[in-house]
Design a protein around this motif. Structure first.
Motif, PDB file in Angstrom:
ATOM      1  N   LEU A  56       9.568   3.925  -5.701  1.00 37.21           N
ATOM      2  CA  LEU A  56       8.213   3.911  -5.150  1.00 37.21           C
ATOM      3  C   LEU A  56       7.179   4.209  -6.245  1.00 37.21           C
ATOM      4  O   LEU A  56       6.165   3.521  -6.359  1.00 37.21           O
ATOM      5  N   LEU A  57       7.458   5.215  -7.057  1.00 34.51           N
ATOM      6  CA  LEU A  57       6.537   5.553  -8.153  1.00 34.51           C
ATOM      7  C   LEU A  57       6.432   4.403  -9.148  1.00 34.51           C
ATOM      8  O   LEU A  57       5.333   4.049  -9.591  1.00 34.51           O
ATOM      9  N   ALA A  58       7.575   3.817  -9.512  1.00 31.32           N
ATOM     10  CA  ALA A  58       7.562   2.696 -10.456  1.00 31.32           C
ATOM     11  C   ALA A  58       6.788   1.509  -9.892  1.00 31.32           C
ATOM     12  O   ALA A  58       6.033   0.845 -10.611  1.00 31.32           O
TER      13      ALA A  58
ATOM     14  N   MET B 284       0.841  -1.170   0.000  1.00 30.64           N
ATOM     15  CA  MET B 284       0.000   0.000   0.000  1.00 30.64           C
ATOM     16  C   MET B 284       0.895   1.245   0.000  1.00 30.64           C
ATOM     17  O   MET B 284       1.919   1.284   0.677  1.00 30.64           O
ATOM     18  N   ILE B 285       0.520   2.254  -0.738  1.00 26.44           N
ATOM     19  CA  ILE B 285       1.369   3.442  -0.881  1.00 26.44           C
ATOM     20  C   ILE B 285       1.557   4.178   0.448  1.00 26.44           C
ATOM     21  O   ILE B 285       2.628   4.723   0.709  1.00 26.44           O
ATOM     22  N   THR B 286       0.554   4.161   1.314  1.00 29.43           N
ATOM     23  CA  THR B 286       0.682   4.829   2.614  1.00 29.43           C
ATOM     24  C   THR B 286       1.815   4.206   3.426  1.00 29.43           C
ATOM     25  O   THR B 286       2.608   4.924   4.040  1.00 29.43           O
ATOM     26  N   ASP B 287       1.905   2.896   3.408  1.00 29.00           N
ATOM     27  CA  ASP B 287       2.984   2.209   4.125  1.00 29.00           C
ATOM     28  C   ASP B 287       4.336   2.554   3.531  1.00 29.00           C
ATOM     29  O   ASP B 287       5.308   2.768   4.258  1.00 29.00           O
TER      30      ASP B 287
ATOM     31  N   ALA C 288       7.394   4.509   5.423  1.00 22.30           N
ATOM     32  CA  ALA C 288       8.762   3.974   5.479  1.00 22.30           C
ATOM     33  C   ALA C 288       9.763   4.991   4.947  1.00 22.30           C
ATOM     34  O   ALA C 288      10.844   5.179   5.523  1.00 22.30           O
ATOM     35  N   LEU C 289       9.421   5.670   3.864  1.00 23.06           N
ATOM     36  CA  LEU C 289      10.295   6.694   3.299  1.00 23.06           C
ATOM     37  C   LEU C 289      10.463   7.851   4.277  1.00 23.06           C
ATOM     38  O   LEU C 289      11.572   8.369   4.461  1.00 23.06           O
ATOM     39  N   ARG C 290       9.391   8.236   4.934  1.00 23.08           N
ATOM     40  CA  ARG C 290       9.471   9.303   5.941  1.00 23.08           C
ATOM     41  C   ARG C 290      10.426   8.910   7.066  1.00 23.08           C
ATOM     42  O   ARG C 290      11.249   9.710   7.516  1.00 23.08           O
ATOM     43  N   GLY C 291      10.344   7.675   7.511  1.00 24.38           N
ATOM     44  CA  GLY C 291      11.243   7.188   8.548  1.00 24.38           C
ATOM     45  C   GLY C 291      12.691   7.212   8.101  1.00 24.38           C
ATOM     46  O   GLY C 291      13.590   7.583   8.871  1.00 24.38           O
ATOM     47  N   LYS C 292      12.925   6.856   6.860  1.00 25.03           N
ATOM     48  CA  LYS C 292      14.293   6.871   6.319  1.00 25.03           C
ATOM     49  C   LYS C 292      14.833   8.300   6.257  1.00 25.03           C
ATOM     50  O   LYS C 292      15.983   8.551   6.608  1.00 25.03           O
TER      51      LYS C 292
END
Length: 64
Positions: free
Chosen positions: A55-57, A1-4, A8-12
């Motif tokens: 992520l977009l791909a 799911m894109i929200t997850d 994860a990207l925000r955490g990174k």
């Protein structure tokens, strides 16, 4: 799911910023701190851009 994936990207990103701040605090001069932080930001920026493209791909968006 894109929200997850975005979470994860925000955490990174938060982790990279935290590492940059810690490295800057360990420097022996303000010039060294600025240099270290600039290097870390440049490296993080590249990593984040690649993560966004992946992520977009993954979600079917064309990345050019």
């Amino acid at each position: 799911m894109i929200t997850d994936d975005l979470t994860a990207l925000r955490g990174k990103i938060r982790s990279m910023v935290r590492q940059s701040v810690i490295a800057g605090r360990q420097a022996t001069s303000s010039e060294e701190a600025a240099r270290i932080q600039d290097q870390m930001v440049a490296a993080s920026e590249s990593t984040i851009m690649l993560d966004i493209a992946a992520l977009l791909a993954k979600h079917g968006k064309e990345v050019t």
